[in-house]
Design an enzyme around this catalytic site. Structure first.
Site, short mmCIF file in Angstrom:
data_model
loop_
_atom_site.label_atom_id
_atom_site.label_comp_id
_atom_site.label_asym_id
_atom_site.label_seq_id
_atom_site.Cartn_x
_atom_site.Cartn_y
_atom_site.Cartn_z
N SER A 1 0.81 -1.21 0.00
CA SER A 1 0.00 0.00 0.00
C SER A 1 0.85 1.26 0.00
O SER A 1 0.42 2.29 -0.56
CB SER A 1 -0.94 0.00 1.21
OG SER A 1 -1.84 -1.09 1.13
N HIS B 1 0.24 3.48 4.66
CA HIS B 1 -0.59 4.17 3.68
C HIS B 1 -0.30 5.67 3.69
O HIS B 1 -0.14 6.30 2.63
CB HIS B 1 -2.07 3.95 3.99
CG HIS B 1 -2.51 2.52 3.94
ND1 HIS B 1 -2.09 1.59 4.87
CD2 HIS B 1 -3.33 1.86 3.08
CE1 HIS B 1 -2.64 0.42 4.60
NE2 HIS B 1 -3.39 0.55 3.51
#
Length: 435
Positions: free
Chosen positions: A309, A374
């Protein structure tokens, strides 16, 4: 070979080459000109500073040279040896030799000629254009000249093959300026293909399938008691094993985690790599991956990290930010709807990661993987990533913001390294036992 100087308007033009030290230049008579591409021929018409290796290669073909003739011919273009030629002479050459170029490249050259208010064309700008290495000042000149052009847009061209339509589609998906889209359309050869994103995706899927066989689980693999024993994921107790800050991307929490990451990095990453090249896109991706694991080690010190991610969010956030910053220029279809869908997918994936992080762990006292990767990827995307995507075929080292954001990134990496060395012991933090 005779010593007579060829007439300026002769149908066959000499090919010119010389050293980068602005040494004396040399020319081939029309009968001895070696076969060359149209772009090479155009560069040769002006090239008073080509590399010595180019001259040696031509000499190896036993061509006859006449330096006196070349000096005479060069003086016709640049009599004062200033590195510039007049716009009038440049236009006359366009009229005589423009048919040798792709129409879109000819359009760029016309924009260059129209944009210069000083009535002269810089030799280096011309070489940069033909070498696909355009400076920032050159880009501004092209943009000014492009306002005077009323030619048909690339989207309006008909009779294109399937591959040509695909390249045109990618250009409109990623580039905000029509002149760049046309340049990319003429220049792209699919050699090399977008290998980086495809390779990364294949390896990630292969590792996931292998872990699925070993753990006998494909959904929420992360909840398996043996999941943390893998040597690839990042674990705070094993942070001294430096490879884990990068290899954690090959481990995913489950098929729901892998699926969304693979879809995003293929739909966004492959077109971006086709336009900007593997070197630049891999840099953004890997920088996001490293920033993600380091962000976890600083802000969520007891949690492990898995998934790609960080790299995916770096690419997607850079692409979305580039669209917003160039909203009027981006001509991709349904861009508002597609941005909304991308943001919903990213929010769903981020929400899943937050939920999983605080869900009761399957291997207490170690928590489930962190979601901070993230955010690290997003920060890389909206800084370094945006600078790269906004500067198609530009020299990044000429961009001030590039050096500013690169310096900030390097400072963060150094800070995180020292943090990992000293902070854990100074804070007397109780870490989960090693797997």
């Amino acid at each position: 070979m005779g010593d007579r100087l060829p007439e300026p308007h002769a149908s066959s033009s000499p090919a010119v080459a010389a050293s980068s030290e602005a040494e004396e230049i040399e020319v081939l008579d029309s009968e001895d000109v070696l076969p060359m591409a149209a772009e090479d021929h155009w560069k040769a018409l002006f090239d008073q500073r080509a590399s010595c290796s180019c001259r040696q290669a031509l000499k190896a073909e036993k061509s006859s040279w006449n330096e006196a003739q070349v000096k005479k011919q060069a003086e016709m273009f640049d009599p004062d040896n200033t590195g510039y030629i007049s716009t009038e002479k440049f236009r006359s050459l366009l009229q005589r030799h423009g048919s040798e170029l792709d129409p879109h490249k000819l359009e760029v050259l016309l924009a260059l000629a129209d944009s210069n208010s000083e009535g002269r064309i810089c030799y280096q700008d011309f070489v940069n254009l033909m070498s696909n290495k355009r400076s920032n000042s050159f880009r501004q000149a092209i943009l000014q000249g492009n306002r005077r052009l009323c030619s048909k847009a690339l989207l309006e061209e008909t009779g294109l093959s399937l591959s040509q339509r695909l390249i045109r589609h990618v250009a409109y998906e990623t580039l905000p300026r029509e002149i760049d889209r046309k340049w990319y359309y003429d220049s792209y050869t699919c050699c090399p293909p977008p290998w980086f994103m495809i390779t990364i995706t294949i390896v990630e899927v292969a590792f996931f399938l292998y872990n699925g066989v070993v753990l006998d689980r494909y959904v929420l693999q992360v909840s398996h008691p043996l999941y943390l024993k893998n040597a690839l994921l990042y674990h705070p107790q094993l942070r001294a094993q430096a490879w884990r800050y990068l290899t954690y991307i090959f481990m995913h929490a489950g098929i729901e985690h892998l699926g969304l990451n693979v879809v995003l990095q293929l739909l966004v990453g492959v077109p971006l790599e086709m336009v900007h090249g593997a070197a630049r896109i891999s840099f953004v991706y890997i920088a996001g991956v490293v920033a993600g694991s380091l962000a976890v080690s600083v802000a969520d010190m007891t949690a492990p990290v898995v998934g790609s991610s960080g790299g995916v969010y770096a690419l997607v956030s850079a692409h979305l930010a580039n669209i917003v910053m160039n909203w009027s220029g981006m001509k991709c279809q349904f861009k508002l709807l597609r941005m909304a869908v991308a943001l919903i997918c990213m929010s769903f994936e981020f929400g899943r990661a937050v939920w999983l992080r605080f869900h009761p762990s399957a291997y207490p006292p170690c928590p489930h993987p962190s979601f901070m990767a993230h955010l690290g990827g997003v920060m890389v995307g909206i800084t370094l990533g945006v600078i790269i995507l906004r500067n198609y075929e530009q020299r990044l080292q000429d961009q001030t913001l590039w050096w500013i954001f690169l310096s900030i990134y390097v400072i963060f990496v150094l800070f995180a390294i020292f943090w990992n060395i000293f902070a854990y012991s100074l804070l007397d933090l109780k870490l989960p036992p090693p797997p």
